[in-house]
Design a protein around this motif. Structure first.
Motif, PDB file in Angstrom:
ATOM      1  N   ASP A 216      59.687  47.872  35.962  1.00 47.57           N
ATOM      2  CA  ASP A 216      58.908  46.811  36.612  1.00 47.57           C
ATOM      3  C   ASP A 216      59.685  45.504  36.587  1.00 47.57           C
ATOM      4  O   ASP A 216      59.818  44.855  35.547  1.00 47.57           O
ATOM      5  N   GLU A 217      60.227  45.114  37.755  1.00 46.83           N
ATOM      6  CA  GLU A 217      60.953  43.853  37.889  1.00 46.83           C
ATOM      7  C   GLU A 217      60.263  42.924  38.883  1.00 46.83           C
ATOM      8  O   GLU A 217      60.885  42.036  39.474  1.00 46.83           O
ATOM      9  N   ILE A 218      58.969  43.116  39.072  1.00 39.32           N
ATOM     10  CA  ILE A 218      58.210  42.305  40.021  1.00 39.32           C
ATOM     11  C   ILE A 218      57.945  40.924  39.419  1.00 39.32           C
ATOM     12  O   ILE A 218      57.424  40.803  38.306  1.00 39.32           O
ATOM     13  N   GLY A 219      58.303  39.898  40.172  1.00 42.66           N
ATOM     14  CA  GLY A 219      57.987  38.539  39.761  1.00 42.66           C
ATOM     15  C   GLY A 219      56.589  38.153  40.217  1.00 42.66           C
ATOM     16  O   GLY A 219      55.987  38.827  41.061  1.00 42.66           O
ATOM     17  N   TYR A 220      56.052  37.068  39.684  1.00 47.84           N
ATOM     18  CA  TYR A 220      54.701  36.632  40.042  1.00 47.84           C
ATOM     19  C   TYR A 220      54.612  35.110  39.942  1.00 47.84           C
ATOM     20  O   TYR A 220      55.376  34.458  39.231  1.00 47.84           O
ATOM     21  N   ASP A 221      53.633  34.525  40.681  1.00 47.79           N
ATOM     22  CA  ASP A 221      53.451  33.076  40.690  1.00 47.79           C
ATOM     23  C   ASP A 221      52.562  32.604  39.551  1.00 47.79           C
ATOM     24  O   ASP A 221      52.759  31.514  39.006  1.00 47.79           O
ATOM     25  N   GLU A 222      51.567  33.415  39.210  1.00 46.51           N
ATOM     26  CA  GLU A 222      50.572  32.976  38.230  1.00 46.51           C
ATOM     27  C   GLU A 222      50.318  34.076  37.206  1.00 46.51           C
ATOM     28  O   GLU A 222      50.101  35.235  37.571  1.00 46.51           O
ATOM     29  N   ASP A 223      50.357  33.699  35.927  1.00 48.06           N
ATOM     30  CA  ASP A 223      50.044  34.646  34.860  1.00 48.06           C
ATOM     31  C   ASP A 223      48.551  34.548  34.561  1.00 48.06           C
ATOM     32  O   ASP A 223      48.107  33.625  33.875  1.00 48.06           O
ATOM     33  N   ASP A 224      47.790  35.462  35.138  1.00 49.87           N
ATOM     34  CA  ASP A 224      46.345  35.455  34.945  1.00 49.87           C
ATOM     35  C   ASP A 224      45.908  36.408  33.860  1.00 49.87           C
ATOM     36  O   ASP A 224      44.714  36.717  33.706  1.00 49.87           O
ATOM     37  N   THR A 225      46.862  36.877  33.034  1.00 52.41           N
ATOM     38  CA  THR A 225      46.539  37.826  31.973  1.00 52.41           C
ATOM     39  C   THR A 225      45.884  37.094  30.813  1.00 52.41           C
ATOM     40  O   THR A 225      46.408  36.073  30.352  1.00 52.41           O
ATOM     41  N   PRO A 226      44.761  37.592  30.321  1.00 49.88           N
ATOM     42  CA  PRO A 226      44.144  36.972  29.130  1.00 49.88           C
ATOM     43  C   PRO A 226      45.133  36.955  27.974  1.00 49.88           C
ATOM     44  O   PRO A 226      45.988  37.825  27.855  1.00 49.88           O
ATOM     45  N   ARG A 227      45.024  35.949  27.119  1.00 50.87           N
ATOM     46  CA  ARG A 227      45.980  35.783  26.033  1.00 50.87           C
ATOM     47  C   ARG A 227      46.085  37.022  25.155  1.00 50.87           C
ATOM     48  O   ARG A 227      47.167  37.396  24.723  1.00 50.87           O
ATOM     49  N   TRP A 228      44.948  37.681  24.897  1.00 52.82           N
ATOM     50  CA  TRP A 228      44.989  38.845  24.006  1.00 52.82           C
ATOM     51  C   TRP A 228      45.666  40.051  24.653  1.00 52.82           C
ATOM     52  O   TRP A 228      45.967  41.024  23.990  1.00 52.82           O
ATOM     53  N   GLN A 229      45.915  39.966  25.999  1.00 56.98           N
ATOM     54  CA  GLN A 229      46.616  41.029  26.706  1.00 56.98           C
ATOM     55  C   GLN A 229      48.019  40.611  27.127  1.00 56.98           C
ATOM     56  O   GLN A 229      48.745  41.389  27.717  1.00 56.98           O
ATOM     57  N   ALA A 230      48.407  39.394  26.816  1.00 60.86           N
ATOM     58  CA  ALA A 230      49.647  38.842  27.377  1.00 60.86           C
ATOM     59  C   ALA A 230      50.901  39.533  26.871  1.00 60.86           C
ATOM     60  O   ALA A 230      51.915  39.546  27.551  1.00 60.86           O
ATOM     61  N   SER A 231      50.881  40.071  25.688  1.00 61.55           N
ATOM     62  CA  SER A 231      52.104  40.664  25.141  1.00 61.55           C
ATOM     63  C   SER A 231      52.405  41.976  25.786  1.00 61.55           C
ATOM     64  O   SER A 231      51.537  42.628  26.339  1.00 61.55           O
TER      65      SER A 231
END
Length: 231
Positions: A216-231
């Motif tokens: 997975d090398e897809i870039g993104y504009d916004e990180d909408d992942t909840p903090r507890w799922q961010a890792s």
């Protein structure tokens, strides 16, 4: 995605009936070059499976060949027994009903190949009879059949990823996502608006038949992942 047993199973199935003698079963296994066959009743319903190991499980035969750790191939042992011991087997009246393993572990045509593979591993078998809703024999699926899923061409995999996953299955704009496949490993690159969309795309591509891994090398504009799922 989710390839079914019916897509890879063999429909020309060698089978025996409950009263089939030892010798006929052994000759069928040798002639068809298979390690096991389903045992069916008069209505073609599967009642058991008889394998090379079942035929060779008799104590006097195990003693004859397992001394000093010598373990010739099962089919070779069957040929030897047919040559020197078939008369004794027939005299004892050994038939499929006496030799088979039961109940038989079976799957339906609509079972996914992943589920079939798990069942084979769970029960320690190399093949599974495929039955209809009434238990009738319609095919057989082997480990080798299941491997067919993973020998798809790279372009075929890339085409399914682009057409079925990115274009039709994801309700997002994916025109900027690029797909490259090499030996079953799919690399996704390009750009999406949200990190969650990139994660979802990678998860769905992993479910495509024949995909060995996803990079997975897809870039993104916004990180909408909840903090507890961010890792």
């Amino acid at each position: 995605m989710h390839m079914k047993v019916q897509n890879v199973m063999t429909t020309d199935v060698a089978s025996v009936e409950q009263d089939t003698p030892f010798k006929d079963i052994a000759e069928l296994l040798i002639a068809r070059e298979v390690s096991a066959v389903p045992v069916v009743d008069a209505g073609r319903r599967v009642v058991g499976v008889v394998s090379e190991a079942d035929l060779l499980r008799k104590e006097e035969f195990r003693d004859q060949f397992y001394r000093e750790g010598y373990r010739p191939p099962l089919r070779a042992r069957l040929r030897d027994r047919l040559a020197g011991h078939a008369g004794h087997a027939e005299a004892r009246g050994e038939v499929a009903a006496d030799l088979m393993s039961t109940p038989a572990h079976t799957v339906g045509p609509g079972t996914t190949v992943v589920t079939a593979a798990r069942l084979m591993d769970e029960h320690g078998v190399k093949r599974l009879p495929v039955t209809d809703d009434e238990g009738g024999l319609v095919g057989i699926v082997s480990r080798r059949d299941l491997l067919k899923v993973f020998v798809r061409g790279d372009e075929d995999i890339s085409r399914e990823v682009r057409d079925d996953v990115l274009t039709h299955s994801l309700w997002i704009e994916t025109s900027d996502v690029k797909v490259a496949t090499c030996r079953g490993v799919v690399t996704l690159s390009g750009h999406l608006r949200l990190r969650s969309e990139a994660r979802l795309a990678a998860r769905m591509v992993r479910r495509v038949n024949g995909v060995v891994d996803v990079v997975d090398e897809i870039g993104y504009d916004e990180d909408d992942t909840p903090r507890w799922q961010a890792s």
